[in-house]
Write an enzyme that holds these catalytic residues in place. Structure first.
Site, PDB file in Angstrom:
ATOM      1  N   SER A  12       3.429   6.257   6.392  1.00 32.89           N
ATOM      2  CA  SER A  12       3.969   5.237   7.466  1.00 32.89           C
ATOM      3  C   SER A  12       5.142   4.464   7.406  1.00 32.89           C
ATOM      4  O   SER A  12       5.130   4.252   6.222  1.00 32.89           O
ATOM      5  CB  SER A  12       2.943   4.667   8.194  1.00 32.89           C
ATOM      6  OG  SER A  12       2.618   3.513   7.114  1.00 32.89           O
ATOM      7  N   ASP A 118      -2.460   9.946  -1.976  1.00 29.20           N
ATOM      8  CA  ASP A 118      -3.194   8.597  -1.281  1.00 29.20           C
ATOM      9  C   ASP A 118      -3.781   9.015  -0.320  1.00 29.20           C
ATOM     10  O   ASP A 118      -3.505   9.382   0.948  1.00 29.20           O
ATOM     11  CB  ASP A 118      -2.593   7.659  -1.911  1.00 29.20           C
ATOM     12  CG  ASP A 118      -3.160   6.363  -1.509  1.00 29.20           C
ATOM     13  OD1 ASP A 118      -4.755   6.541  -1.873  1.00 29.20           O
ATOM     14  OD2 ASP A 118      -2.768   5.458  -0.934  1.00 29.20           O
ATOM     15  N   ASP A 230      -0.935   1.372  -1.179  1.00 26.71           N
ATOM     16  CA  ASP A 230       0.380   2.255  -1.040  1.00 26.71           C
ATOM     17  C   ASP A 230       1.121   1.722  -2.282  1.00 26.71           C
ATOM     18  O   ASP A 230       2.466   2.417  -2.745  1.00 26.71           O
ATOM     19  CB  ASP A 230       1.024   1.532   0.333  1.00 26.71           C
ATOM     20  CG  ASP A 230       0.292   1.958   1.576  1.00 26.71           C
ATOM     21  OD1 ASP A 230      -0.767   2.800   1.572  1.00 26.71           O
ATOM     22  OD2 ASP A 230       0.619   1.481   2.609  1.00 26.71           O
TER      23      ASP A 230
HETATM   24 CA    CA Z   1      -5.482   2.732   0.944  1.00 25.54          CA
END
Ligand code: CA
Ligand code: ADP
Ligand code: CA
Length: 300
Positions: A12, A118, A230
């Site tokens: 993102s 992830d 992240d």
């Molecule tokens: Ca996460």
């Protein structure tokens, strides 16, 4: 070729704050990586805030970008693919094709690709992706060399509710059964020891008959922080590029402790506003490179 510090990072983007590519790119660049970003969304801020405005990529947009990347022959240059928040089942499935395409291209040149997935889907019992996205991840996770779920995502994927080390180990085995070589369940808290967080690293390469496991423990810092995962996957990848697995995990855990502590010191304690709790990524240059907190990683 250890000089190859190139990453395709599919995550993102937010205008304000530090999650996704905004949280990962700076640490990776500090470590000397060239980071090519695909922004799966382009939003004003992370989804914890009451108002979120912006744009979400659809499959066509992903494919258009990939067309350009392919046509200019960038694809085979990526030593790593790193994925985070996607929340679009079609794109998750397409990422698998992208990874396969890069792997094939690089194999022809005798080069390696490491895909770090992830599987961003939710946290602490709250799923913030669509159900079909969970299914798409279940289908593609075997293509990941490395996966870094939080305990809730590991539970969603494996179907095993992680409450302690025993269940964490079972969940890790599910990942290996899919084909994922390394899984890091980044943190979990048990009823017996709520003051601390534990983690589990499980590695099962083609040569291994049984998985190699590592664990460790560090204090739970009261409060909820967004973007921790992240930053973790980014610095973990960066450290893994030059260190053995257990060293890389310890350093990445140390970075997160340093960054969260820096955030708390600058007004972002567990009870402060969301804005105050945005991770102090840019203020933590020394920590990102060489954390002061030591998190011991023990073989099991
Ligand atoms: Ca996460
Ligand atoms: P995610 O951010 O993806 O939900 P985690 O919650 O496991 O994943 O956080 C990632 C890492 O950030 C953990 O491994 C830990 O090092 C650190 N971390 C996150 N939250 C805390 C906390 N409240 N206290 C201490 N460390 C934390
Ligand atoms: Ca979490």
């Amino acid at each position: 070729m250890s000089a190859e510090k190139t990453i395709l990072s599919i995550q993102s983007f937010v205008t304000h704050g530090y999650v996704g590519n905004k949280a990962a790119t700076f640490p990776l660049q500090l470590h000397g990586f060239d980071v090519d970003n695909i922004n799966t969304v382009s939003l004003s801020n992370h989804s914890g805030y009451p108002i979120i405005c912006g744009h979400r990529m659809d499959l066509q947009e992903y494919e258009t970008l990939m067309d350009g990347i392919r046509a200019n022959n960038f694809l085979s240059s990526y030593r790593y693919v790193l994925t985070g928040y996607i929340n679009n089942a079609d794109i998750v499935r397409k990422v698998r094709d992208t990874v396969r395409e890069i792997r094939t291209l690089r194999e022809k040149e005798g080069k390696k690709l490491t895909f770090v997935c992830d599987p961003v889907m939710g946290d602490d019992g709250i799923m913030y992706c669509k159900e079909e996205v969970l299914q798409a991840y279940k289908d593609m996770i075997g293509n990941a060399d490395i996966s870094t779920p939080n305990y809730y995502e590991a539970s969603l994927l494996s179907g095993i509710n992680i409450t302690d080390m025993k269940t964490a180990l079972q969940a890790a085995d599910w990942f290996h059964a899919q084909g994922t070589k390394i899984v890091v369940i980044k943190s979990f808290r048990t009823k017996e020891d709520p003051q601390n967080l534990q983690f589990l690293v499980s590695s099962m390469t083609d040569e291994d008959k049984t998985p190699q496991r590592f664990t460790g423990v560090f204090p739970y810092l009261e409060g909820r922080y967004t973007g921790t995962g992240d930053v973790f996957s980014a610095v973990f990848l960066a450290f893994l590029h030059q260190h053995p697995l257990e060293v890389a995990v310890g350093k990445a855990m140390g970075v997160l402790q340093d960054v969260i502590l820096a955030t708390r010191k600058e007004g972002g304690d567990g009870k402060s506003s969301l804005m105050s709790r945005e991770l102090r990524v840019t203020r933590s240059v020394q920590s990102l490179l060489n954390p002061t907190t030591l998190v011991e990683v023990k073989p099991m």
